[in-house]
Design an enzyme around this catalytic site. Structure first.
Site, PDB file in Angstrom:
ATOM      1  N   LYS A 120       0.836  -1.210   0.000  1.00  0.00           N
ATOM      2  CA  LYS A 120       0.000   0.000   0.000  1.00  0.00           C
ATOM      3  C   LYS A 120       0.864   1.251   0.000  1.00  0.00           C
ATOM      4  CE  LYS A 120      -1.765   1.606   4.068  1.00  0.00           C
ATOM      5  NZ  LYS A 120      -1.454   3.021   4.341  1.00  0.00           N
ATOM      6  N   ASN A 121       1.841   1.285   0.920  1.00  0.00           N
ATOM      7  CA  ASN A 121       2.601   2.525   1.097  1.00  0.00           C
ATOM      8  C   ASN A 121       3.637   2.770  -0.004  1.00  0.00           C
ATOM      9  OD1 ASN A 121       1.046   3.128   3.253  1.00  0.00           O
ATOM     10  ND2 ASN A 121       2.561   2.576   4.809  1.00  0.00           N
ATOM     11  N   CYS A 178      -5.250  12.179  13.262  1.00  0.00           N
ATOM     12  CA  CYS A 178      -5.952  10.918  12.987  1.00  0.00           C
ATOM     13  C   CYS A 178      -5.824  10.052  14.229  1.00  0.00           C
ATOM     14  CB  CYS A 178      -5.405  10.236  11.739  1.00  0.00           C
ATOM     15  SG  CYS A 178      -3.805   9.493  11.984  1.00  0.00           S
ATOM     16  N   ASP A 194       4.338   0.383  12.122  1.00  0.00           N
ATOM     17  CA  ASP A 194       3.162  -0.254  11.511  1.00  0.00           C
ATOM     18  C   ASP A 194       3.013  -1.730  11.904  1.00  0.00           C
ATOM     19  OD1 ASP A 194       2.564   2.126  10.335  1.00  0.00           O
ATOM     20  OD2 ASP A 194       3.298   1.596   8.343  1.00  0.00           O
ATOM     21  N   ARG A 205      -8.547  -0.807   4.365  1.00  0.00           N
ATOM     22  CA  ARG A 205      -7.721   0.254   3.770  1.00  0.00           C
ATOM     23  C   ARG A 205      -6.370  -0.307   3.343  1.00  0.00           C
ATOM     24  NH1 ARG A 205      -6.275   4.669   7.534  1.00  0.00           N
ATOM     25  NH2 ARG A 205      -4.958   5.023   5.754  1.00  0.00           N
ATOM     26  N   ARG A 248       0.045  14.122  13.450  1.00  0.00           N
ATOM     27  CA  ARG A 248       0.503  13.935  12.075  1.00  0.00           C
ATOM     28  C   ARG A 248       0.527  15.232  11.248  1.00  0.00           C
ATOM     29  NH1 ARG A 248      -1.433   8.399   9.630  1.00  0.00           N
ATOM     30  NH2 ARG A 248       0.597   8.568   8.670  1.00  0.00           N
TER      31      ARG A 248
HETATM   32  N1  EPU Z   1       6.348  14.409  11.238  1.00  0.00           N
HETATM   33  C1  EPU Z   1       6.281  15.742  11.572  1.00  0.00           C
HETATM   34  N2  EPU Z   1       6.068  16.651  10.573  1.00  0.00           N
HETATM   35  C2  EPU Z   1       5.912  16.272   9.277  1.00  0.00           C
HETATM   36  C3  EPU Z   1       5.980  14.916   8.936  1.00  0.00           C
HETATM   37  C4  EPU Z   1       6.196  13.994   9.941  1.00  0.00           C
HETATM   38  O1  EPU Z   1       6.435  16.110  12.735  1.00  0.00           O
HETATM   39  O2  EPU Z   1       5.741  17.149   8.426  1.00  0.00           O
HETATM   40  C5  EPU Z   1       6.605  13.405  12.282  1.00  0.00           C
HETATM   41  C6  EPU Z   1       5.391  12.505  12.506  1.00  0.00           C
HETATM   42  O3  EPU Z   1       4.461  13.072  13.397  1.00  0.00           O
HETATM   43  C7  EPU Z   1       6.053  11.265  13.032  1.00  0.00           C
HETATM   44  C8  EPU Z   1       7.368  11.187  12.256  1.00  0.00           C
HETATM   45  O4  EPU Z   1       7.609  12.526  11.818  1.00  0.00           O
HETATM   46  O5  EPU Z   1       6.374  11.435  14.397  1.00  0.00           O
HETATM   47  C9  EPU Z   1       7.402  10.257  11.079  1.00  0.00           C
HETATM   48  O6  EPU Z   1       6.220  10.382  10.303  1.00  0.00           O
HETATM   49  P1  EPU Z   1       6.219  10.147   8.740  1.00  0.00           P
HETATM   50  O7  EPU Z   1       6.114  11.456   8.054  1.00  0.00           O
HETATM   51  O8  EPU Z   1       7.346   9.254   8.354  1.00  0.00           O
HETATM   52  O9  EPU Z   1       4.844   9.379   8.530  1.00  0.00           O
HETATM   53  P2  EPU Z   1       3.971   9.428   7.215  1.00  0.00           P
HETATM   54  O10 EPU Z   1       4.823   9.669   6.045  1.00  0.00           O
HETATM   55  O11 EPU Z   1       2.817  10.333   7.452  1.00  0.00           O
HETATM   56  C10 EPU Z   1       4.155   6.896   6.608  1.00  0.00           C
HETATM   57  C11 EPU Z   1       3.211   5.756   6.375  1.00  0.00           C
HETATM   58  C12 EPU Z   1       2.589   5.344   7.702  1.00  0.00           C
HETATM   59  C13 EPU Z   1       3.725   4.929   8.641  1.00  0.00           C
HETATM   60  C14 EPU Z   1       4.727   6.080   8.796  1.00  0.00           C
HETATM   61  C15 EPU Z   1       5.939   5.719   9.622  1.00  0.00           C
HETATM   62  C16 EPU Z   1       2.470   6.131   4.105  1.00  0.00           C
HETATM   63  C17 EPU Z   1       1.376   6.493   3.184  1.00  0.00           C
HETATM   64  N3  EPU Z   1       2.191   6.169   5.411  1.00  0.00           N
HETATM   65  O12 EPU Z   1       3.373   7.955   7.163  1.00  0.00           O
HETATM   66  O13 EPU Z   1       1.765   4.222   7.439  1.00  0.00           O
HETATM   67  O14 EPU Z   1       3.208   4.603   9.899  1.00  0.00           O
HETATM   68  O15 EPU Z   1       5.193   6.496   7.488  1.00  0.00           O
HETATM   69  O16 EPU Z   1       6.588   4.628   9.076  1.00  0.00           O
HETATM   70  O17 EPU Z   1       3.560   5.808   3.678  1.00  0.00           O
HETATM   71  C18 EPU Z   1       0.017   2.694   7.836  1.00  0.00           C
HETATM   72  O18 EPU Z   1       0.273   2.166   6.748  1.00  0.00           O
HETATM   73  O19 EPU Z   1      -0.747   2.154   8.677  1.00  0.00           O
HETATM   74  C19 EPU Z   1       0.640   3.970   8.176  1.00  0.00           C
HETATM   75  C20 EPU Z   1       0.153   4.773   9.136  1.00  0.00           C
END
Ligand code: EPU
Length: 427
Positions: free
Chosen positions: A22-23, A116, A312, A406, A121
């Protein structure tokens, strides 16, 4: 509301094939916005989230068709630049269209995702990164409005914490930027390497794949191409944990074992037998419920960015540790609110105390959980309830399974084929 009903106690035997990730599918679908033409994506899982992303592309003017696991997308005539709240609220990864829209059309308007079930996030890292490339961003009526001022300029982007979708968004925004862009402290998840492979095949120049420092040399055009989605490492890990919980012997096929270094190590320490192949894994955990043999050792886990233990898989691993015969401390460092499954696992007899960002799981033994009515709160939390239900005595009924759908393709059928007594009940 649709539910899953399962009766615990059956061990799992046979083979299960892993679907596309998915990701990885979500950013690769978004990346088709970068160049006109017909793009072909292979191994695309048919999930609520991939359908939502394709719907979003349709709103932006793309056409698409699916034939089995192959999705073809045409982005010749983009007619929109807005990701509406109705879609973003159901899938925050919709923000992934920001980078490619800015690169191709110079403007984008995307609803701010909001919090969420697993935490606040924010997307501040994405926005700060865009600003380094000559993009101005503002917030209006709940929407992020981003615009390339003159033309995209290469820049230096540093992430305070590695962000998966942040890295993907900056990669996609920077492919046409004049000069060089450097992303420091980039996330290193395999899904990012998958995106880099697609962008490179399209004609982008990117160095540093797999490392935390990515260098992008801007090019003037990209072309549509054929790319394949990597196997889902979180789905793979969920089945590994399910076999460890329910017992049995299962070959997990079409996966990349090298993408699961931390989980494999932890399961071995729990006492689970794992045979690692090139693109398959054999997981073996013989249990005899009457004798309560093959006790699981309790093992501590701390979630970290890749290659650390994935957040995850935290909920699913916690369900397994609930069956252990000692105490495990599970420390969540990525998201501040990712323990919503704890209250549901407690309804099934788990003994878990939350202390800040840690959960202290006192194992109740393999026969200690009992079936109950529980509610899924997010995607991975739902998977943890399935894991617990497979091992519990009696019947478990999980509601709000749209969360599960999802991100897991045909989970009910895949587990039933392995011998689980599991059904999806539609209303
Ligand atoms: N963060 C910030 N600011 C930002 C972006 C991130 O503070 O602008 C923080 C987040 O709050 C968190 C950390 O940085 O503490 C890492 O978050 P990240 O941005 O890596 O998460 P994401 O890109 O929103 C993806 C996956 C998630 C997975 C996370 C961590 C996708 C579409 N989603 O989310 O997947 O948990 O990386 O590996 O790639 C899931 O599939 O169930 C899922 C939630």
């Amino acid at each position: 509301m649709d539910r899953i009903r399962l009766s615990g106690g059956n061990s799992l035997y046979g083979t299960v094939a892993v679907s596309g990730a998915k990701n990885a599918a979500l950013p690769l679908i978004a990346a088709t916005l970068l160049a006109p033409g017909w793009h072909t994506l292979e191994n695309v899982p048919d999930l609520r989230d991939t359908r939502t992303m394709l719907k979003l592309l349709e709103i932006l003017g793309a056409e698409w068709e699916r034939e089995g696991k192959r999705v073809r997308i045409n982005t010749d005539n983009l007619s929109g630049t807005e990701a509406p709240y109705e879609l973003v609220k159901t899938m925050r990864a919709s923000v992934l269209v920001l980078g490619p829209l800015l690169a191709r059309l110079g403007t984008a308007r995307v609803s701010l995702p909001g919090g969420c079930a697993i935490g606040a996030r924010p997307i501040n890292y994405h926005l700060q990164g865009f600003e380094q490339l000559g993009i101005t961003t503002s917030l209006n009526e709940g929407y992020v409005e981003a615009k390339v001022e003159n033309r995209l300029q290469g820049g230096s982007v540093y992430f305070d914490k590695p962000s998966v979708t942040g890295t993907e968004n900056i990669l996609m925004a920077s492919v046409f930027a004049q000069g060089q862009t450097i992303i420091k402290n980039a996330a290193r998840e395999p899904e990012i390497a998958n995106l880099i492979d697609m962008l490179t095949a399209m004609g982008a120049e990117i160095e540093g794949k797999g490392s935390d420092r990515l260098t992008i040399n801007g090019v003037t055009r990209l072309k549509a191409t054929v790319s394949s989605i990597i196997p889902d490492r979180i789905e793979t890990g969920t089945y590994m944990i399910a076999v460890a919980a329910a017992g049995g012997k299962v070959e997990i096929q079409d996966c990349v074992p090298a993408h699961l270094p931390a989980l494999t190590e932890k399961l071995l320490r729990c006492g689970v037998d794992i045979e690692v192949g090139e693109s398959s894994l054999k997981v073996c955990c013989p249990i005899s419920r009457s004798e309560n043999r093959c006790q699981l050792k309790s093992v501590d886990v701390t979630t970290l960015p890749y290659p650390g233990f994935p957040t995850d898989l935290q909920a699913q691993f916690m369900a397994l540790m609930a069956l252990g015969n000692g105490t495990a401390v599970i420390h969540e460092t990525i998201f501040e609110n990712r323990f919503m499954h704890v209250a549901e696992l407690e309804r099934m007899g788990a003994d878990i105390k939350i202390d800040g960002a840690s959960a202290i799981v006192r194992g109740v033994g393999r026969r200690g959980l009992s079936g109950a009515q529980v509610m899924a709160t997010d995607l991975r939390a739902s998977a943890s309830l399935v894991v617990a239900g497979l091992a519990a005595e009696g019947e478990t009924e999980i509601s709000r399974i749209y969360h599960l759908e999802r991100g897991y393709e045909n989970m009910v059928k895949k587990l039933a084929d392995l011998g689980a007594d599991i059904h999806r009940i539609s209303e």
